[in-house]
Design a protein around this motif. Structure first.
Motif, mmCIF file in Angstrom:
data_model
loop_
_atom_site.group_PDB
_atom_site.id
_atom_site.type_symbol
_atom_site.label_atom_id
_atom_site.label_comp_id
_atom_site.label_asym_id
_atom_site.label_seq_id
_atom_site.Cartn_x
_atom_site.Cartn_y
_atom_site.Cartn_z
ATOM 1 N N THR A 67 0.834 -1.197 0.000
ATOM 2 C CA THR A 67 0.000 0.000 0.000
ATOM 3 C C THR A 67 0.870 1.248 0.000
ATOM 4 O O THR A 67 0.639 2.189 -0.765
ATOM 5 C CB THR A 67 -0.936 0.000 1.219
ATOM 6 O OG1 THR A 67 -1.778 -1.151 1.146
ATOM 7 C CG2 THR A 67 -1.801 1.244 1.268
ATOM 8 N N GLU A 130 -7.319 -1.702 7.611
ATOM 9 C CA GLU A 130 -7.575 -1.693 6.167
ATOM 10 C C GLU A 130 -7.163 -3.026 5.551
ATOM 11 O O GLU A 130 -7.860 -3.565 4.693
ATOM 12 C CB GLU A 130 -6.818 -0.548 5.487
ATOM 13 C CG GLU A 130 -7.444 0.804 5.706
ATOM 14 C CD GLU A 130 -6.661 1.937 5.048
ATOM 15 O OE1 GLU A 130 -5.729 1.664 4.249
ATOM 16 O OE2 GLU A 130 -6.970 3.096 5.329
ATOM 17 N N SER A 134 -9.961 -5.351 3.937
ATOM 18 C CA SER A 134 -9.984 -5.022 2.510
ATOM 19 C C SER A 134 -10.359 -6.257 1.701
ATOM 20 O O SER A 134 -10.403 -7.373 2.209
ATOM 21 C CB SER A 134 -8.613 -4.507 2.064
ATOM 22 O OG SER A 134 -7.655 -5.544 2.136
ATOM 23 N N ASP A 135 -10.613 -6.042 0.440
ATOM 24 C CA ASP A 135 -10.873 -7.180 -0.435
ATOM 25 C C ASP A 135 -9.616 -8.046 -0.496
ATOM 26 O O ASP A 135 -8.503 -7.516 -0.577
ATOM 27 C CB ASP A 135 -11.250 -6.691 -1.842
ATOM 28 C CG ASP A 135 -11.851 -7.804 -2.672
ATOM 29 O OD1 ASP A 135 -11.067 -8.641 -3.184
ATOM 30 O OD2 ASP A 135 -13.084 -7.857 -2.804
ATOM 31 N N TYR A 138 -6.183 -7.588 -2.513
ATOM 32 C CA TYR A 138 -5.069 -6.735 -2.124
ATOM 33 C C TYR A 138 -4.033 -7.467 -1.271
ATOM 34 O O TYR A 138 -3.072 -6.863 -0.818
ATOM 35 C CB TYR A 138 -5.575 -5.488 -1.405
ATOM 36 C CG TYR A 138 -6.447 -4.646 -2.297
ATOM 37 C CD1 TYR A 138 -5.911 -3.963 -3.378
ATOM 38 C CD2 TYR A 138 -7.813 -4.558 -2.079
ATOM 39 C CE1 TYR A 138 -6.715 -3.208 -4.223
ATOM 40 C CE2 TYR A 138 -8.618 -3.805 -2.913
ATOM 41 C CZ TYR A 138 -8.067 -3.131 -3.986
ATOM 42 O OH TYR A 138 -8.848 -2.392 -4.825
ATOM 43 N N ASN A 141 -6.668 -10.069 4.371
ATOM 44 C CA ASN A 141 -8.018 -10.624 4.544
ATOM 45 C C ASN A 141 -8.110 -11.985 3.843
ATOM 46 O O ASN A 141 -9.017 -12.254 3.062
ATOM 47 C CB ASN A 141 -9.091 -9.661 4.040
ATOM 48 C CG ASN A 141 -10.485 -10.067 4.461
ATOM 49 O OD1 ASN A 141 -10.680 -10.943 5.297
ATOM 50 N ND2 ASN A 141 -11.473 -9.421 3.876
ATOM 51 N N SER A 154 -18.506 -8.573 1.308
ATOM 52 C CA SER A 154 -17.842 -7.607 0.442
ATOM 53 C C SER A 154 -18.846 -6.676 -0.207
ATOM 54 O O SER A 154 -20.011 -6.998 -0.350
ATOM 55 C CB SER A 154 -17.068 -8.351 -0.650
ATOM 56 O OG SER A 154 -17.970 -8.965 -1.547
ATOM 57 N N TYR A 163 -4.798 -2.429 -8.079
ATOM 58 C CA TYR A 163 -4.805 -0.978 -7.948
ATOM 59 C C TYR A 163 -5.087 -0.358 -9.297
ATOM 60 O O TYR A 163 -4.717 -0.887 -10.339
ATOM 61 C CB TYR A 163 -3.442 -0.476 -7.436
ATOM 62 C CG TYR A 163 -3.098 -1.022 -6.077
ATOM 63 C CD1 TYR A 163 -3.719 -0.520 -4.935
ATOM 64 C CD2 TYR A 163 -2.168 -2.036 -5.933
ATOM 65 C CE1 TYR A 163 -3.401 -1.023 -3.679
ATOM 66 C CE2 TYR A 163 -1.854 -2.545 -4.684
ATOM 67 C CZ TYR A 163 -2.480 -2.032 -3.563
ATOM 68 O OH TYR A 163 -2.176 -2.528 -2.324
#
Length: 166
Positions: A67, A130, A134-135, A138, A141, A154, A163
């Motif tokens: 990130t 985050e 997050s999904d 990325y 999670n 989701s 991204y």
């Protein structure tokens, strides 16, 4: 195009990847130095055995790195995250990583008493969350464990790439 302009233009184009790569590698080098401290803080905030998945099991340190590496990530926050980790280690005379859970709690609570430390811990908490929620595209999670832990789902539509290019 005149020869002189062509040579200058070609030189600039030829060097541009190296100029950009130098900045990235410098950040990577700096991040790697503080990553153990960042991971230790993330692990303390989100430990194994709680209702939420642990920071370690969700690979939140890699999420944080990727990130922060993205070109859209705020440079000031990037510097703040790095400097805050250095400051924590400095305050604890380089021993934060070898502390027990109780000692880490004491150290983080003392750091939290400072305005700088309170803001830094807030950023680390936010960035880690985050990752946890997050999904999974990325990189954190994993297996949607963060969503499952809070009985959430989701948003739709889900992202199809990591991204957006700027």
């Amino acid at each position: 195009m005149k020869r002189r302009k062509f040579l200058i233009f070609g030189s600039v184009l030829g060097l541009s990847p190296y100029i950009q790569a130098k900045g990235v590698s410098e950040f990577e080098k700096t991040f790697k130095k503080v990553a153990p401290t960042l991971l230790a803080v993330q692990d303390h905030l989100f430990p194994e055995g709680s209702k939420l998945p642990s920071a370690k099991s969700m690979n939140t340190i890699q999420f944080l790195f990727e990130t922060m590496m993205h070109e859209s990530f705020d440079r000031d926050i990037k510097a703040f995250v790095i400097e805050g980790a250095k400051e924590l280690e400095k305050r604890e005379k380089g021993s934060f990583l070898s502390m027990t859970a109780q000692e880490k709690e004491r150290a983080l609570r003392a750091y939290e008493e400072t305005r700088y430390g309170r803001n830094w811990l807030s950023h680390i908490m936010t960035l880690t969350m985050e990752g946890l929620f997050s999904d999974p595209i990325y990189g954190s999670n994993i297996k949607e464990a963060g969503w499952e832990a809070i009985s959430s789902y989701s948003g739709l539509p889900r992202p199809t790439s990591r991204y957006i290019a700027l």
